[in-house]
Every structure is written in C-alpha cells, then in structure tokens.
Design an enzyme around this catalytic site. Structure first.
Site, PDB file in Angstrom:
ATOM      1  CG  ASN A  89      -0.341  -0.107   2.533  1.00  0.00           C
ATOM      2  OD1 ASN A  89       0.692  -0.756   2.689  1.00  0.00           O
ATOM      3  ND2 ASN A  89      -0.944   0.507   3.528  1.00  0.00           N
TER       4      ASN A  89
ATOM      5  CD  GLU B  34      -1.472   4.951   4.528  1.00  0.00           C
ATOM      6  OE1 GLU B  34      -1.010   5.844   5.275  1.00  0.00           O
ATOM      7  OE2 GLU B  34      -2.123   3.972   4.960  1.00  0.00           O
TER       8      GLU B  34
ATOM      9  CB  CYS C  53      -5.349  -1.325  -1.659  1.00  0.00           C
ATOM     10  SG  CYS C  53      -6.716  -0.573  -0.782  1.00  0.00           S
TER      11      CYS C  53
ATOM     12  CD  GLU D 123      -5.371  -5.817  -1.026  1.00  0.00           C
ATOM     13  OE1 GLU D 123      -4.756  -4.731  -0.934  1.00  0.00           O
ATOM     14  OE2 GLU D 123      -6.254  -6.153  -0.239  1.00  0.00           O
TER      15      GLU D 123
ATOM     16  CB  CYS E 130     -10.893  -2.551   0.448  1.00  0.00           C
ATOM     17  SG  CYS E 130     -10.257  -1.992  -1.156  1.00  0.00           S
TER      18      CYS E 130
ATOM     19  CB  CYS F 182      -8.657  -4.704  -3.578  1.00  0.00           C
ATOM     20  SG  CYS F 182      -7.520  -3.339  -3.276  1.00  0.00           S
TER      21      CYS F 182
HETATM   22  N1  THU Z   1      -5.297  -1.267   2.535  1.00  0.00           N
HETATM   23  C1  THU Z   1      -4.778  -2.119   1.616  1.00  0.00           C
HETATM   24  O1  THU Z   1      -3.631  -1.975   1.185  1.00  0.00           O
HETATM   25  N2  THU Z   1      -5.549  -3.139   1.183  1.00  0.00           N
HETATM   26  C2  THU Z   1      -6.837  -3.349   1.568  1.00  0.00           C
HETATM   27  O2  THU Z   1      -7.495  -4.240   1.048  1.00  0.00           O
HETATM   28  C3  THU Z   1      -7.431  -2.521   2.606  1.00  0.00           C
HETATM   29  C4  THU Z   1      -6.619  -1.388   3.084  1.00  0.00           C
HETATM   30  C5  THU Z   1      -4.471  -0.160   2.985  1.00  0.00           C
HETATM   31  C6  THU Z   1      -4.988   1.197   2.579  1.00  0.00           C
HETATM   32  C7  THU Z   1      -4.359   2.079   3.618  1.00  0.00           C
HETATM   33  O3  THU Z   1      -3.061   2.414   3.183  1.00  0.00           O
HETATM   34  C8  THU Z   1      -4.250   1.202   4.844  1.00  0.00           C
HETATM   35  O4  THU Z   1      -4.420  -0.134   4.389  1.00  0.00           O
HETATM   36  C9  THU Z   1      -5.265   1.501   5.916  1.00  0.00           C
HETATM   37  O5  THU Z   1      -6.535   1.462   5.401  1.00  0.00           O
END
Ligand code: THU
Length: 157
Positions: free
Chosen positions: A62, A64, A73, A75, A112, A115
C-alpha cells in the site's frame, strides 16, 4: 417469493507451512512485500503478491498520500504492476497480508471492496479462476476464486 442462499466455501490453515509449495511461496512474497509499504498515516502496512501464468510473482504494497484518495491498496498496486508488466499473461493467484507497524495481524487481512472488484476484472480477463489467499500470523484463508469473496460480481458491460 423464494428465499435464496449463497454458500461460500474456503480453506483454513494454521500456518503457511501447511500451504502447498506454490501458495507458500506466494504468501511469503506477500509478507516480504509489506516492506514496500508506505503508510505514514495509517501505519497499517499491507503486502500483496500476484502469481502469473508464466510462474512469475509480482509484489505490491500500500502507498498512502497526504491527499488521501490518491493512495492505493497493496492488492491493486500488485495487480496493476502485474498487468502492466505481463499484459499477455493471466493472474492465477493473489496473496495478501497486513499489520500495524509491520506486525502481521493474527487474523487474516481481508481485501477492500474496490480491490475485490479489480480482482474480478482480471479473473474475467483471464477466463479462469484466480485464487485469493489471505494471510494472518495464526490463520490463513484460501478462496478458490474471486466469486467467493465477491458474490454477484458486476460483469454486465
Ligand atoms: N489497505 C490495503 O492496502 N488493502 C486493503 O485491502 C485494505 C486497506 C491499505 C490502505 C491504507 O493504506 C491502509 O491499508 C489503511 O486502510
């Protein structure tokens, strides 16, 4: 009116050592992928790995951003990188894991909705099932196809 039911089956493992060799390698790649996470806001590091039909594994993590919706994310970083690198290959399997400050959650991290929708698209592109492996420190879940984590997939266009 009739009542309908959707039945979802999946496998649960206690450690990655119980997985078959290919899945174990993919799970390990997802765990290593967490190191690529850039999560200065949530501190929740997520790693993902995609296995392609040519055997190659592509990792993601991930990313940000101060403008929150601009992040992505793990994935999707993995799938988009895999799609861009191997446009003619199929995605066979995806593993993911995550944890606060890089410490793997005991329960498997679950992807999520956005994804899952992207997984559905690449599975449809491949025309064959893409398995999804959710890795936790004390539990691992394996779903045989994306349909199992996204019932009633949107594929109408
Ligand atoms: N996140 C993912 O990388 N994958 C997911 O399926 C859910 C959330 C990340 C997004 C963000 O950087 C952190 O987790 C907190 O939500």
């Amino acid at each position: 009116m009739t009542n309908k039911q959707i039945d979802i089956q999946f496998e649960e493992y206690s450690t990655i050592d119980e997985l078959n060799a290919e899945d174990r390698e993919l799970a390990q790649a997802a765990i290593e992928g967490m190191r690529g996470s850039y999560a200065p806001y949530s501190h929740f590091n997520v790693g993902a790995a995609v296995r392609m039909s040519n055997g190659q594994i592509v990792r993601g993590a991930n990313q940000e951003n101060a403008a929150f919706p601009s992040g992505l994310c793990a994935e999707r970083t993995a799938m988009f990188a895999a799609g861009a690198k191997y446009p003619d290959k199929d995605m066979c399997s995806l593993a993911l894991c995550g944890g606060l400050y890089g410490r793997l959650t005991d329960e498997p991290a679950t992807p999520c909705g956005a994804c899952r929708q992207v997984m559905a698209q690449y599975q449809a592109k491949a025309g064959r099932p893409m398995s999804v492996i959710m890795v936790g420190a004390k539990k691992i879940w394996k779903f045989a196809k994306v349909d199992d984590i996204l019932p009633l997939i949107f594929d109408s266009i």
